[in-house]
Scaffold this motif. Structure first.
Motif, PDB file in Angstrom:
ATOM      1  N   PHE B 101      45.446  50.541  43.527  1.00  0.00           N
ATOM      2  CA  PHE B 101      46.276  50.760  42.830  1.00  0.00           C
ATOM      3  C   PHE B 101      46.328  52.618  42.515  1.00  0.00           C
ATOM      4  O   PHE B 101      46.002  53.727  43.117  1.00  0.00           O
ATOM      5  N   GLN B 102      45.105  52.743  42.957  1.00  0.00           N
ATOM      6  CA  GLN B 102      44.098  54.797  42.533  1.00  0.00           C
ATOM      7  C   GLN B 102      44.789  55.194  43.830  1.00  0.00           C
ATOM      8  O   GLN B 102      44.984  55.780  43.927  1.00  0.00           O
ATOM      9  N   ASP B 103      44.650  54.293  45.132  1.00  0.00           N
ATOM     10  CA  ASP B 103      44.988  54.882  46.160  1.00  0.00           C
ATOM     11  C   ASP B 103      46.383  55.247  46.669  1.00  0.00           C
ATOM     12  O   ASP B 103      46.053  56.184  47.230  1.00  0.00           O
ATOM     13  N   PHE B 104      46.633  53.889  45.912  1.00  0.00           N
ATOM     14  CA  PHE B 104      48.934  54.247  46.536  1.00  0.00           C
ATOM     15  C   PHE B 104      48.875  55.470  45.608  1.00  0.00           C
ATOM     16  O   PHE B 104      49.417  56.065  45.910  1.00  0.00           O
ATOM     17  N   TRP B 105      48.389  55.372  44.448  1.00  0.00           N
ATOM     18  CA  TRP B 105      48.753  56.652  42.851  1.00  0.00           C
ATOM     19  C   TRP B 105      47.920  57.546  43.652  1.00  0.00           C
ATOM     20  O   TRP B 105      48.227  58.757  42.180  1.00  0.00           O
ATOM     21  N   LYS B 106      47.252  58.158  43.975  1.00  0.00           N
ATOM     22  CA  LYS B 106      46.368  59.577  44.439  1.00  0.00           C
ATOM     23  C   LYS B 106      47.319  60.331  43.655  1.00  0.00           C
ATOM     24  O   LYS B 106      46.347  61.438  43.644  1.00  0.00           O
ATOM     25  N   ASP B 107      48.735  60.841  43.955  1.00  0.00           N
ATOM     26  CA  ASP B 107      49.046  62.036  44.161  1.00  0.00           C
ATOM     27  C   ASP B 107      49.400  61.863  42.839  1.00  0.00           C
ATOM     28  O   ASP B 107      50.412  62.967  42.351  1.00  0.00           O
ATOM     29  N   SER B 108      49.427  61.219  41.763  1.00  0.00           N
ATOM     30  CA  SER B 108      50.368  61.232  40.542  1.00  0.00           C
ATOM     31  C   SER B 108      49.716  60.716  39.928  1.00  0.00           C
ATOM     32  O   SER B 108      49.000  59.479  38.882  1.00  0.00           O
ATOM     33  N   PRO B 109      48.189  61.865  38.890  1.00  0.00           N
ATOM     34  CA  PRO B 109      47.779  61.558  38.221  1.00  0.00           C
ATOM     35  C   PRO B 109      48.113  60.801  36.475  1.00  0.00           C
ATOM     36  O   PRO B 109      47.201  59.949  36.136  1.00  0.00           O
ATOM     37  N   GLU B 110      49.020  61.589  36.267  1.00  0.00           N
ATOM     38  CA  GLU B 110      49.855  60.705  35.635  1.00  0.00           C
ATOM     39  C   GLU B 110      49.887  59.758  35.382  1.00  0.00           C
ATOM     40  O   GLU B 110      49.766  58.757  33.996  1.00  0.00           O
ATOM     41  N   VAL B 111      49.989  58.884  36.360  1.00  0.00           N
ATOM     42  CA  VAL B 111      50.094  57.338  36.533  1.00  0.00           C
ATOM     43  C   VAL B 111      48.756  56.583  36.358  1.00  0.00           C
ATOM     44  O   VAL B 111      48.962  56.118  35.512  1.00  0.00           O
ATOM     45  N   LEU B 112      47.687  57.257  37.005  1.00  0.00           N
ATOM     46  CA  LEU B 112      46.527  56.623  36.837  1.00  0.00           C
ATOM     47  C   LEU B 112      46.264  56.884  35.352  1.00  0.00           C
ATOM     48  O   LEU B 112      45.141  56.133  35.166  1.00  0.00           O
ATOM     49  N   ALA B 113      46.263  57.769  34.764  1.00  0.00           N
ATOM     50  CA  ALA B 113      46.138  57.904  33.549  1.00  0.00           C
ATOM     51  C   ALA B 113      46.037  57.422  32.957  1.00  0.00           C
ATOM     52  O   ALA B 113      45.632  56.973  31.641  1.00  0.00           O
ATOM     53  N   ALA B 114      47.341  56.877  33.128  1.00  0.00           N
ATOM     54  CA  ALA B 114      48.259  55.640  31.912  1.00  0.00           C
ATOM     55  C   ALA B 114      47.982  54.110  32.200  1.00  0.00           C
ATOM     56  O   ALA B 114      48.326  53.497  31.033  1.00  0.00           O
ATOM     57  N   VAL B 115      46.634  53.765  33.610  1.00  0.00           N
ATOM     58  CA  VAL B 115      46.147  52.463  33.004  1.00  0.00           C
ATOM     59  C   VAL B 115      45.136  52.386  32.923  1.00  0.00           C
ATOM     60  O   VAL B 115      44.362  52.614  34.618  1.00  0.00           O
ATOM     61  N   ALA B 116      45.126  50.875  32.920  1.00  0.00           N
ATOM     62  CA  ALA B 116      43.846  50.672  32.963  1.00  0.00           C
ATOM     63  C   ALA B 116      43.355  49.745  33.795  1.00  0.00           C
ATOM     64  O   ALA B 116      44.405  49.023  34.031  1.00  0.00           O
ATOM     65  N   PRO B 117      42.496  49.271  34.427  1.00  0.00           N
ATOM     66  CA  PRO B 117      41.720  48.121  35.546  1.00  0.00           C
ATOM     67  C   PRO B 117      41.926  47.434  34.789  1.00  0.00           C
ATOM     68  O   PRO B 117      42.479  45.651  35.034  1.00  0.00           O
ATOM     69  N   ASP B 118      42.159  46.223  33.007  1.00  0.00           N
ATOM     70  CA  ASP B 118      42.036  45.546  33.057  1.00  0.00           C
ATOM     71  C   ASP B 118      43.750  45.287  32.411  1.00  0.00           C
ATOM     72  O   ASP B 118      44.559  43.885  32.061  1.00  0.00           O
ATOM     73  N   GLN B 119      44.759  46.373  32.721  1.00  0.00           N
ATOM     74  CA  GLN B 119      46.018  46.373  32.442  1.00  0.00           C
ATOM     75  C   GLN B 119      46.296  45.539  33.638  1.00  0.00           C
ATOM     76  O   GLN B 119      47.585  45.321  33.827  1.00  0.00           O
ATOM     77  N   LEU B 120      45.831  45.570  35.035  1.00  0.00           N
ATOM     78  CA  LEU B 120      46.261  45.228  35.786  1.00  0.00           C
ATOM     79  C   LEU B 120      46.870  43.652  36.753  1.00  0.00           C
ATOM     80  O   LEU B 120      44.922  43.018  36.182  1.00  0.00           O
TER      81      LEU B 120
END
Lengths: 225, 297
Positions: B101-120
């Motif tokens: 997920f991090q790799d896929f959204w690496k250009d969008s830090p705001e998306v990454l910031a909104a998601v924690a590992p256990d939500q996936l």
């Protein structure tokens, strides 16, 4: 040299052009074909270099039956038959020398042969000083000399002339006839279609007369009628 | 008979410059139609490349519900292991999913910031025995109904859609290319016929003095083939240019899926050869028919 055996030629949609014509022309002969327009003179000539094929009968040129000649051999036949026309058929964008050398170029003659032959033939026809002129810069008689030079430069066995003096005044025509006579004296068989009574009567050569597609007279040392 | 090479080239050259507008029109028509053909060929190669790239990747993903019990997950795992149609399967846990997920959204830090590992969600990556989309879909459906399974995703579906689209596009292009190739052959025919007509007096004299038909024919056919090959050369440049544009586009957008559409030089070479051969063929056929018809008339 030329032999027609019961040759008939019809053009589709029109009347018969030549009916059951037989004639035997020896090597070195000079033959006039006379007769009114449409009597079959041009067809007679066109059959000899296979511009037309007969519907019936056989035509021999230099001992070969040309009605059986395959189409790829036709160019070789034509290299032995020079042609001269009433309208000269010169190429307007080429000089005298170029018009003549064209005839040698397109049958693949080497350049050194062309270089030798062209000036020589220009001298022969009396145009040695006009080699760089274009046809439009020449008189009718001179143009016909170029056309004769082109027909003769490859030293053909036969020269066919279709009304070669038809567009020329009588004085000029005499010059052309002298030239054809000289060519004939080198051993070339000349067959000439003509309307010109004066020329035929003066030259006193063999006359083949055509009337309505039929040979009506074949006379050695003949006159026009 | 000695073929006078100098004569042939002189005549061909004269023919080409005698009627420049028609020569240019013919060359351009050939160029346009072969550019279409070239584009169609490039796309087809791209599709082929795409298929080979994803042939081994026709997998599907069995997403597990976040609230699934571990027994349910084990049951799915067993079902996958027991299925004779499944070649390989692998459990992807939350951490691993997050890394992807991090790799896929690496250009969008705001998306990454909104998601924690256990939500996936967790998932099984399944590689089927038969890498055919229809089979895979049927297989995937078997697992869709198992308890704890949220959904089954097929990676291949997108590939197939893309595949269908590009195939249709390239077939349409190929049809257009063939139609315009026919048009350029016809224009070639007319171009050579015009050249023959312009030289009818010469040709008449040539025939009377005993030039062979091949001697008359060769300069005109050479003229047609030169026009065809020059047009093909232009279209080859156009295809190379198109390829460069695609490559640049891929480099800037980082859209890896279409990577196979940017051909390298070893792949472009056969395309270029095909175009040049097609150009020569158009010239050969168009001029050949024109000369034959003229000489036989």
């Amino acid at each position: 040299m030329i032999k027609l055996e019961n040759v008939t030629k019809e053009y589709p949609g029109s009347s018969v052009a030549l009916r059951n014509a037989s004639a035997d022309i020896d090597k070195g002969e000079f033959v006039f074909l006379v007769g009114p327009s449409g009597s079959g003179k041009s067809t007679f000539l066109r059959l000899l270099n296979k511009q037309e094929d007969p519907d019936e009968g056989r035509i021999f040129v230099a001992g070969k039956d040309i009605s059986k000649l395959s189409s790829w051999k036709v160019p070789m036949l034509r290299r032995n038959i020079g042609c001269v026309f009433q309208d000269f058929k010169l190429l307007p964008n080429r000089t005298v020398a170029e018009n003549i050398s064209f005839a040698l170029e397109v049958i693949g003659r080497p350049r050194h042969v062309i270089k030798n032959q062209v000036p020589a033939i220009c001298d022969l026809v009396g145009l040695g000083d006009k080699v760089d002129k274009y046809p439009e810069q020449l008189s009718g008689g001179e143009q016909q000399r170029v056309s004769i030079a082109r027909a003769f430069v490859n030293r053909p066995l036969i020269l066919l002339a279709d009304e070669p003096t038809g567009n020329l005044d009588p004085q000029t025509a005499i010059g052309i006839m002298r030239l054809l006579d000289r060519i004939n004296k080198t051993g070339t068989t000349v067959v000439m279609a003509t309307h010109d009574r004066g020329i035929v009567d003066t030259m006193r050569r063999r006359v083949i007369e055509l009337s309505d597609a039929v040979i009506v007279r074949d006379q050695a040392r003949g006159v026009y009628e | 008979m000695a073929l006078r090479v100098d004569y042939i080239f002189k005549e061909t050259g004269n023919n080409l410059v005698r009627n420049p507008s028609l020569t240019i029109a013919t060359v351009l028509t050939v160029a346009v139609s072969l550019s279409l053909l070239g584009a169609a060929l490039v796309i087809q190669r791209g599709v082929d490349g795409l298929n080979t790239r994803f042939k081994d990747d026709v997998e599907f993903i069995v997403w597990i519900k976040p609230d699934a019990a571990s027994e349910q997950i084990e049951a799915v795992d067993r079902a996958l292991a027991d299925s004779p149609q499944v070649r390989d399967h692998r459990f992807v846990n939350t951490e691993e999913t997050f890394t992807e997920f991090q790799d896929f959204w690496k250009d969008s830090p705001e998306v990454l910031a909104a998601v924690a590992p256990d939500q996936l969600p967790t998932s099984f990556r399944v590689v089927p025995v038969i890498p055919d989309l229809a089979v895979v879909q049927a297989l995937g459906a078997e697992f869709e109904g198992l308890p704890g399974v949220r959904a089954v995703d097929y990676a291949g579906e997108y590939i197939k859609r893309l595949n269908d689209f590009t195939r249709v596009a390239s077939n349409i292009m190929l049809g257009a290319a063939l139609a315009s190739a026919a048009a350029s052959a016809l224009l070639m025919y007319n171009s050579i016929r015009t050249a023959l007509f312009a030289r009818r007096r010469e040709i008449e004299v040539m025939r009377l003095v005993g030039a062979t038909n091949w001697f008359i024919r060769i300069p005109f056919m050479l003229e047609g083939m030169i026009q065809g090959v020059v047009g093909a050369g232009v279209s080859t440049l156009a295809v190379f240019g198109l390829n460069r544009v695609i490559r640049n586009l891929l480099n800037t957008t980082d859209f890896r899926l279409f990577e196979s559409f940017a051909l390298d030089s070893t792949e472009l070479f056969p395309v270029a050869m095909t175009l040049l051969a097609a150009g020569a063929l158009i010239g050969f056929v168009g001029s050949g028919v024109a000369v034959t018809r003229y000489l036989d008339a």
